[in-house]
Design a protein around this motif. Structure first.
Motif, mmCIF file in Angstrom:
data_model
loop_
_atom_site.group_PDB
_atom_site.id
_atom_site.type_symbol
_atom_site.label_atom_id
_atom_site.label_comp_id
_atom_site.label_asym_id
_atom_site.label_seq_id
_atom_site.Cartn_x
_atom_site.Cartn_y
_atom_site.Cartn_z
ATOM 1 N N ARG B 23 0.782 -1.300 0.140
ATOM 2 C CA ARG B 23 0.694 -0.709 -0.155
ATOM 3 C C ARG B 23 1.043 0.564 -0.451
ATOM 4 O O ARG B 23 0.776 1.899 -0.912
ATOM 5 C CB ARG B 23 -0.703 -0.110 1.342
ATOM 6 N N ASP B 24 1.788 1.112 0.557
ATOM 7 C CA ASP B 24 2.792 2.118 0.966
ATOM 8 C C ASP B 24 3.650 2.667 -0.285
ATOM 9 O O ASP B 24 3.657 3.970 -0.963
ATOM 10 C CB ASP B 24 4.456 2.141 1.807
ATOM 11 N N ILE B 25 3.808 1.321 -1.150
ATOM 12 C CA ILE B 25 4.202 1.585 -2.500
ATOM 13 C C ILE B 25 3.593 2.002 -3.630
ATOM 14 O O ILE B 25 4.020 3.521 -4.369
ATOM 15 C CB ILE B 25 4.941 -0.177 -3.351
ATOM 16 N N LEU B 26 2.104 1.693 -3.329
ATOM 17 C CA LEU B 26 1.868 2.577 -4.582
ATOM 18 C C LEU B 26 1.299 4.108 -3.731
ATOM 19 O O LEU B 26 1.667 4.722 -4.640
ATOM 20 C CB LEU B 26 -0.197 1.871 -3.866
ATOM 21 N N GLN B 51 11.349 -5.591 -5.828
ATOM 22 C CA GLN B 51 10.905 -6.317 -6.870
ATOM 23 C C GLN B 51 9.433 -7.081 -6.891
ATOM 24 O O GLN B 51 8.008 -7.208 -7.283
ATOM 25 C CB GLN B 51 11.193 -7.123 -7.204
ATOM 26 N N LYS B 52 10.012 -7.939 -5.763
ATOM 27 C CA LYS B 52 8.305 -9.428 -5.939
ATOM 28 C C LYS B 52 6.709 -8.342 -5.661
ATOM 29 O O LYS B 52 6.526 -8.800 -5.727
ATOM 30 C CB LYS B 52 8.595 -9.676 -4.714
ATOM 31 N N HIS B 53 7.496 -7.156 -3.982
ATOM 32 C CA HIS B 53 6.065 -6.536 -4.091
ATOM 33 C C HIS B 53 5.468 -5.993 -5.252
ATOM 34 O O HIS B 53 4.303 -5.921 -5.166
ATOM 35 C CB HIS B 53 6.327 -6.082 -3.113
ATOM 36 N N VAL B 54 6.128 -5.598 -6.135
ATOM 37 C CA VAL B 54 5.690 -4.624 -7.046
ATOM 38 C C VAL B 54 5.026 -5.803 -8.707
ATOM 39 O O VAL B 54 4.438 -4.817 -8.571
ATOM 40 C CB VAL B 54 7.004 -3.810 -8.005
ATOM 41 N N THR B 55 5.856 -6.739 -8.136
ATOM 42 C CA THR B 55 5.295 -7.709 -9.273
ATOM 43 C C THR B 55 3.612 -8.686 -8.713
ATOM 44 O O THR B 55 2.940 -7.791 -9.457
ATOM 45 C CB THR B 55 6.102 -9.325 -9.353
ATOM 46 N N VAL B 56 4.218 -8.125 -7.509
ATOM 47 C CA VAL B 56 1.632 -8.761 -7.142
ATOM 48 C C VAL B 56 1.321 -7.585 -7.200
ATOM 49 O O VAL B 56 0.140 -7.730 -7.772
ATOM 50 C CB VAL B 56 2.284 -9.064 -5.779
ATOM 51 N N LEU B 57 1.767 -6.644 -7.487
ATOM 52 C CA LEU B 57 1.259 -4.612 -7.884
ATOM 53 C C LEU B 57 0.669 -5.312 -9.089
ATOM 54 O O LEU B 57 -0.687 -4.956 -9.796
ATOM 55 C CB LEU B 57 1.478 -3.677 -7.325
ATOM 56 N N GLU B 58 1.648 -5.296 -9.929
ATOM 57 C CA GLU B 58 1.582 -5.915 -11.380
ATOM 58 C C GLU B 58 0.698 -6.534 -12.006
ATOM 59 O O GLU B 58 0.106 -6.467 -12.841
ATOM 60 C CB GLU B 58 2.826 -5.846 -12.411
ATOM 61 N N ARG B 59 0.733 -7.761 -11.090
ATOM 62 C CA ARG B 59 -0.339 -9.143 -11.476
ATOM 63 C C ARG B 59 -1.734 -8.773 -11.130
ATOM 64 O O ARG B 59 -2.546 -8.779 -11.994
ATOM 65 C CB ARG B 59 0.093 -10.322 -11.009
ATOM 66 N N LEU B 62 -2.507 -2.860 -10.585
ATOM 67 C CA LEU B 62 -2.407 -1.351 -9.876
ATOM 68 C C LEU B 62 -1.422 -0.936 -10.815
ATOM 69 O O LEU B 62 -1.587 -0.102 -10.275
ATOM 70 C CB LEU B 62 -2.498 -2.246 -7.997
ATOM 71 N N VAL B 63 -0.568 -1.563 -10.768
ATOM 72 C CA VAL B 63 0.546 -0.461 -11.597
ATOM 73 C C VAL B 63 1.567 -1.308 -12.957
ATOM 74 O O VAL B 63 0.929 -2.668 -13.229
ATOM 75 C CB VAL B 63 1.999 -0.738 -10.937
ATOM 76 N N THR B 64 2.274 -0.436 -13.086
ATOM 77 C CA THR B 64 2.793 -0.967 -14.351
ATOM 78 C C THR B 64 3.921 -0.432 -14.402
ATOM 79 O O THR B 64 4.477 0.922 -14.490
ATOM 80 C CB THR B 64 2.350 -0.346 -15.837
ATOM 81 N N LYS B 65 4.879 -1.057 -15.728
ATOM 82 C CA LYS B 65 6.151 -0.559 -15.185
ATOM 83 C C LYS B 65 6.577 -0.719 -16.744
ATOM 84 O O LYS B 65 6.186 -0.802 -18.439
ATOM 85 C CB LYS B 65 7.150 -2.099 -15.100
ATOM 86 N N HIS B 66 7.238 0.807 -16.962
ATOM 87 C CA HIS B 66 7.792 1.379 -18.588
ATOM 88 C C HIS B 66 9.649 1.701 -17.921
ATOM 89 O O HIS B 66 9.367 2.467 -17.566
ATOM 90 C CB HIS B 66 7.039 2.953 -17.937
ATOM 91 N N ARG B 67 9.307 1.152 -18.536
ATOM 92 C CA ARG B 67 11.259 1.154 -18.943
ATOM 93 C C ARG B 67 11.644 2.398 -19.325
ATOM 94 O O ARG B 67 11.004 2.703 -20.371
ATOM 95 C CB ARG B 67 11.552 0.076 -20.070
ATOM 96 N N HIS B 68 12.675 3.242 -18.563
ATOM 97 C CA HIS B 68 12.637 4.317 -18.889
ATOM 98 C C HIS B 68 14.594 4.520 -18.923
ATOM 99 O O HIS B 68 14.793 5.332 -17.773
ATOM 100 C CB HIS B 68 12.710 5.434 -18.238
ATOM 101 N N GLY B 69 15.526 4.529 -20.202
ATOM 102 C CA GLY B 69 16.758 4.111 -20.077
ATOM 103 C C GLY B 69 17.098 2.769 -18.897
ATOM 104 O O GLY B 69 16.276 1.476 -19.722
ATOM 105 N N ARG B 70 17.870 2.502 -18.578
ATOM 106 C CA ARG B 70 18.052 1.345 -17.560
ATOM 107 C C ARG B 70 17.263 1.809 -16.048
ATOM 108 O O ARG B 70 17.511 0.232 -15.804
ATOM 109 C CB ARG B 70 19.427 1.203 -16.961
ATOM 110 N N GLU B 71 16.511 2.820 -15.981
ATOM 111 C CA GLU B 71 15.266 1.839 -14.863
ATOM 112 C C GLU B 71 14.131 1.683 -15.242
ATOM 113 O O GLU B 71 13.601 1.420 -16.352
ATOM 114 C CB GLU B 71 15.510 3.730 -14.589
ATOM 115 N N GLN B 72 13.675 1.033 -14.503
ATOM 116 C CA GLN B 72 12.248 0.848 -15.089
ATOM 117 C C GLN B 72 11.234 1.295 -14.373
ATOM 118 O O GLN B 72 11.035 1.025 -12.728
ATOM 119 C CB GLN B 72 12.311 -0.411 -14.701
#
Lengths: 114, 114
Positions: B23-26, B51-59, B62-72
DNA sequence: AAGATCTACAACCATACGGTTTCAGATTAG
DNA sequence: CTAATCTGAAACCGTATGGTTGTAGATCTT
């Protein structure tokens, strides 16, 4: 308005809601405040399994059990459910507000040095 | 209004919300759409854990990841959050309606043979 | 009193979860 | 090119979860 749901209980409430069987138990229990064994007959799982689901709902404060003779009636505590909904409501409101601020910041930072 | 959140995804969304760190990550992600490693620095856990928490949110959508250079960069999909809130809203509305019916039934059954 | 029923509790098992460490692949910086 | 950084994936571990079966205590029915 204050959210009277501490984070630890929010964990319990959301976890309790993260199971279709438990959500269905909540719905059915409100339709009739049935006993644990009566609830168990509705699902293809064993009685102890349903007992555990009810315990999870109970720890989250979403239901209470009230003995009525030899039966244990499951009663939904709709206030807890309402607090959970309001918590989600507030979180989303905060988040929407922040989205608004970000949009404003981005629009003033167009072309600014990164 | 129709709830466009199938039960299976409701499981995922509620499970994703049943963790204070997630919830805090959100919240943090909305405040700045930070990278995964930037998020990881805010918590006393390892980067792969975040990373795993983000993956759970992604599944859960609730979030999507967008690559921006070497950062996600982690972006919150507030619409999914809104659908979750509406789902809870509808469930509670149905439940409140049933409570009303039960109250009505009970009031007409006062003193009736058990 | 005897039998059936509702419930609780314990033991057990398989799987999932949350965390770690380690290694490898891309990408930016010097 | 080389080095540092961000990320992802794999292997592993302890614990929790969701399910089972089995046993036992209360309570209602007959």
């Amino acid at each position: 308005m204050v959210v009277d749901l501490h984070p630890a209980q929010a964990d319990l409430v959301f976890h309790a809601l993260a199971d279709a069987t438990r959500r269905d138990i909540l719905t059915v229990a409100l339709a009739g405040e049935q006993s644990v064994s009566a609830l168990a007959r509705r699902y293809p799982i064993s009685l102890p399994a349903v007992q555990k689901h009810v315990t999870v709902l109970e720890r989250a404060g979403l239901v209470t059990k009230h003995r009525h003779g030899r039966e244990q009636l499951v009663r939904v505590e709709i206030d807890t459910l309402d607090r959970a909904r309001r918590l989600l409501d507030e979180l989303e409101a905060v988040w929407r507000e922040r989205v608004g601020r970000i949009d404003a910041i981005l629009s003033t930072n167009e072309g600014a040095p990164k």
